[in-house]
Scaffold this motif. Sequence first.
Motif, PDB file in Angstrom:
ATOM      1  N   ASP A  10       0.927  -1.325  -0.041  1.00 26.00           N
ATOM      2  CA  ASP A  10      -0.178  -0.007   0.129  1.00 26.00           C
ATOM      3  C   ASP A  10       0.656   1.289  -0.034  1.00 26.00           C
ATOM      4  O   ASP A  10       0.204   2.251   0.181  1.00 26.00           O
ATOM      5  CB  ASP A  10      -0.892  -0.065   1.173  1.00 26.00           C
ATOM      6  CG  ASP A  10      -0.254   0.151   2.629  1.00 26.00           C
ATOM      7  OD1 ASP A  10       1.086  -0.227   2.608  1.00 26.00           O
ATOM      8  OD2 ASP A  10      -0.882   0.524   3.568  1.00 26.00           O
ATOM      9  N   SER A  11       2.066   1.270  -0.290  1.00 28.65           N
ATOM     10  CA  SER A  11       3.168   2.397  -0.328  1.00 28.65           C
ATOM     11  C   SER A  11       3.475   2.601  -1.586  1.00 28.65           C
ATOM     12  O   SER A  11       4.381   1.785  -2.233  1.00 28.65           O
ATOM     13  CB  SER A  11       4.222   1.905   0.571  1.00 28.65           C
ATOM     14  OG  SER A  11       5.215   3.208   0.377  1.00 28.65           O
ATOM     15  N   GLU A  12       2.883   3.441  -2.281  1.00 26.98           N
ATOM     16  CA  GLU A  12       3.191   3.691  -3.824  1.00 26.98           C
ATOM     17  C   GLU A  12       4.806   4.364  -3.825  1.00 26.98           C
ATOM     18  O   GLU A  12       5.468   3.975  -4.529  1.00 26.98           O
ATOM     19  CB  GLU A  12       2.310   4.845  -4.518  1.00 26.98           C
ATOM     20  CG  GLU A  12       2.646   5.188  -5.803  1.00 26.98           C
ATOM     21  CD  GLU A  12       1.435   6.068  -6.563  1.00 26.98           C
ATOM     22  OE1 GLU A  12       1.492   6.128  -7.794  1.00 26.98           O
ATOM     23  OE2 GLU A  12       0.682   6.784  -5.629  1.00 26.98           O
ATOM     24  N   ARG A  13       5.218   4.902  -3.007  1.00 27.45           N
ATOM     25  CA  ARG A  13       6.431   5.666  -2.888  1.00 27.45           C
ATOM     26  C   ARG A  13       7.512   4.286  -2.663  1.00 27.45           C
ATOM     27  O   ARG A  13       8.461   4.397  -3.519  1.00 27.45           O
ATOM     28  CB  ARG A  13       6.605   6.613  -1.640  1.00 27.45           C
ATOM     29  CG  ARG A  13       8.125   7.106  -1.489  1.00 27.45           C
ATOM     30  CD  ARG A  13       8.109   8.090  -0.326  1.00 27.45           C
ATOM     31  NE  ARG A  13       7.767   7.331   1.084  1.00 27.45           N
ATOM     32  CZ  ARG A  13       8.839   6.516   1.582  1.00 27.45           C
ATOM     33  NH1 ARG A  13       9.989   6.441   1.244  1.00 27.45           N
ATOM     34  NH2 ARG A  13       8.716   5.976   2.773  1.00 27.45           N
ATOM     35  N   LEU A  15       6.979   1.136  -3.390  1.00 22.70           N
ATOM     36  CA  LEU A  15       6.995   0.448  -4.590  1.00 22.70           C
ATOM     37  C   LEU A  15       7.796   1.216  -5.767  1.00 22.70           C
ATOM     38  O   LEU A  15       8.472   0.380  -6.603  1.00 22.70           O
ATOM     39  CB  LEU A  15       5.565   0.102  -5.017  1.00 22.70           C
ATOM     40  CG  LEU A  15       4.554  -0.792  -4.362  1.00 22.70           C
ATOM     41  CD1 LEU A  15       3.093  -0.898  -4.632  1.00 22.70           C
ATOM     42  CD2 LEU A  15       5.336  -2.370  -4.529  1.00 22.70           C
ATOM     43  N   ASP A  16       7.517   2.057  -5.747  1.00 21.36           N
ATOM     44  CA  ASP A  16       8.473   3.060  -6.965  1.00 21.36           C
ATOM     45  C   ASP A  16      10.139   3.033  -6.914  1.00 21.36           C
ATOM     46  O   ASP A  16      10.700   2.880  -7.595  1.00 21.36           O
ATOM     47  CB  ASP A  16       7.978   4.539  -7.123  1.00 21.36           C
ATOM     48  CG  ASP A  16       6.692   4.845  -7.687  1.00 21.36           C
ATOM     49  OD1 ASP A  16       5.980   3.838  -8.166  1.00 21.36           O
ATOM     50  OD2 ASP A  16       6.102   5.928  -7.538  1.00 21.36           O
ATOM     51  N   LEU A  45      -2.604  -1.036  -6.451  1.00 24.57           N
ATOM     52  CA  LEU A  45      -1.096  -0.385  -6.352  1.00 24.57           C
ATOM     53  C   LEU A  45      -0.073  -1.507  -6.991  1.00 24.57           C
ATOM     54  O   LEU A  45       0.699  -1.331  -7.788  1.00 24.57           O
ATOM     55  CB  LEU A  45      -0.543   0.257  -5.188  1.00 24.57           C
ATOM     56  CG  LEU A  45      -1.099   1.446  -4.626  1.00 24.57           C
ATOM     57  CD1 LEU A  45      -0.848   2.063  -3.522  1.00 24.57           C
ATOM     58  CD2 LEU A  45      -0.798   2.577  -5.915  1.00 24.57           C
ATOM     59  N   GLN A  48      -0.809  -2.232 -10.514  1.00 27.43           N
ATOM     60  CA  GLN A  48      -0.267  -1.150 -11.298  1.00 27.43           C
ATOM     61  C   GLN A  48       1.191  -1.212 -11.411  1.00 27.43           C
ATOM     62  O   GLN A  48       2.017  -1.182 -12.428  1.00 27.43           O
ATOM     63  CB  GLN A  48      -0.767   0.287 -10.959  1.00 27.43           C
ATOM     64  CG  GLN A  48      -2.150   0.530 -10.987  1.00 27.43           C
ATOM     65  CD  GLN A  48      -2.404   1.876 -10.275  1.00 27.43           C
ATOM     66  OE1 GLN A  48      -1.663   2.509  -9.330  1.00 27.43           O
ATOM     67  NE2 GLN A  48      -3.699   2.210 -10.274  1.00 27.43           N
ATOM     68  N   TRP A  49       1.736  -1.735 -10.140  1.00 27.67           N
ATOM     69  CA  TRP A  49       3.285  -1.953 -10.356  1.00 27.67           C
ATOM     70  C   TRP A  49       3.474  -2.960 -11.113  1.00 27.67           C
ATOM     71  O   TRP A  49       4.642  -2.949 -11.820  1.00 27.67           O
ATOM     72  CB  TRP A  49       3.501  -1.978  -8.858  1.00 27.67           C
ATOM     73  CG  TRP A  49       5.236  -2.289  -8.770  1.00 27.67           C
ATOM     74  CD1 TRP A  49       6.168  -1.311  -8.848  1.00 27.67           C
ATOM     75  CD2 TRP A  49       5.781  -3.646  -8.369  1.00 27.67           C
ATOM     76  NE1 TRP A  49       7.551  -1.803  -8.407  1.00 27.67           N
ATOM     77  CE2 TRP A  49       7.356  -3.133  -8.373  1.00 27.67           C
ATOM     78  CE3 TRP A  49       5.642  -4.699  -8.266  1.00 27.67           C
ATOM     79  CZ2 TRP A  49       8.149  -4.074  -8.109  1.00 27.67           C
ATOM     80  CZ3 TRP A  49       6.497  -5.719  -8.131  1.00 27.67           C
ATOM     81  CH2 TRP A  49       7.873  -5.508  -8.019  1.00 27.67           C
ATOM     82  N   SER A  52       3.372  -2.008 -14.914  1.00 25.84           N
ATOM     83  CA  SER A  52       4.352  -1.001 -15.145  1.00 25.84           C
ATOM     84  C   SER A  52       5.821  -1.938 -15.814  1.00 25.84           C
ATOM     85  O   SER A  52       6.632  -1.491 -16.479  1.00 25.84           O
ATOM     86  CB  SER A  52       4.741  -0.145 -14.230  1.00 25.84           C
ATOM     87  OG  SER A  52       5.685  -0.588 -13.004  1.00 25.84           O
TER      88      SER A  52
END
Length: 136
Positions: A10-13, A15-16, A45, A48-49, A52
């Motif tokens: 749940d952490s987009e940051r 995961l990026d 998320l 989406q990850w 990508s």
Amino acid sequence: MRSLLFVPGDSERKLDKCATSGADILIVDLEDSVTQPRKSVARTLMSQWLQSRSVPRERTCVRVNPRDTQAHDDDLDALIAHPPAIVMLPKARGGEDVAGLHDALRRRGLDSVKILPLVTEVPQSVLRLDSYAEKK
């Protein structure tokens, strides 16, 4: 496989950022690191990850919720569009849990996904290690 990095789903940051970590396998955690109210956010998320493909598929793993929860089926449904290479099964109680996950993945067309059961989280699993060898 030398290094594993668990990343809260749940952490987009995070995961990026994880793609540059140098870890051999990146594990998106949908279980312990994600609170119940954020499970659906984590699934979105994670999907989406994976879509990508900032990381090669063979380096991706998703730690789903235990088989005896509704979240488990929701997690597996979220993998259909963009499956990881590996699904980590937490709190496995025996070979029947691995067989059940295998069947659930197959029903969703995810036959190529490997299963990595965690067999040290519940006592009955450790006492039944032989049951893992019995299942195909």
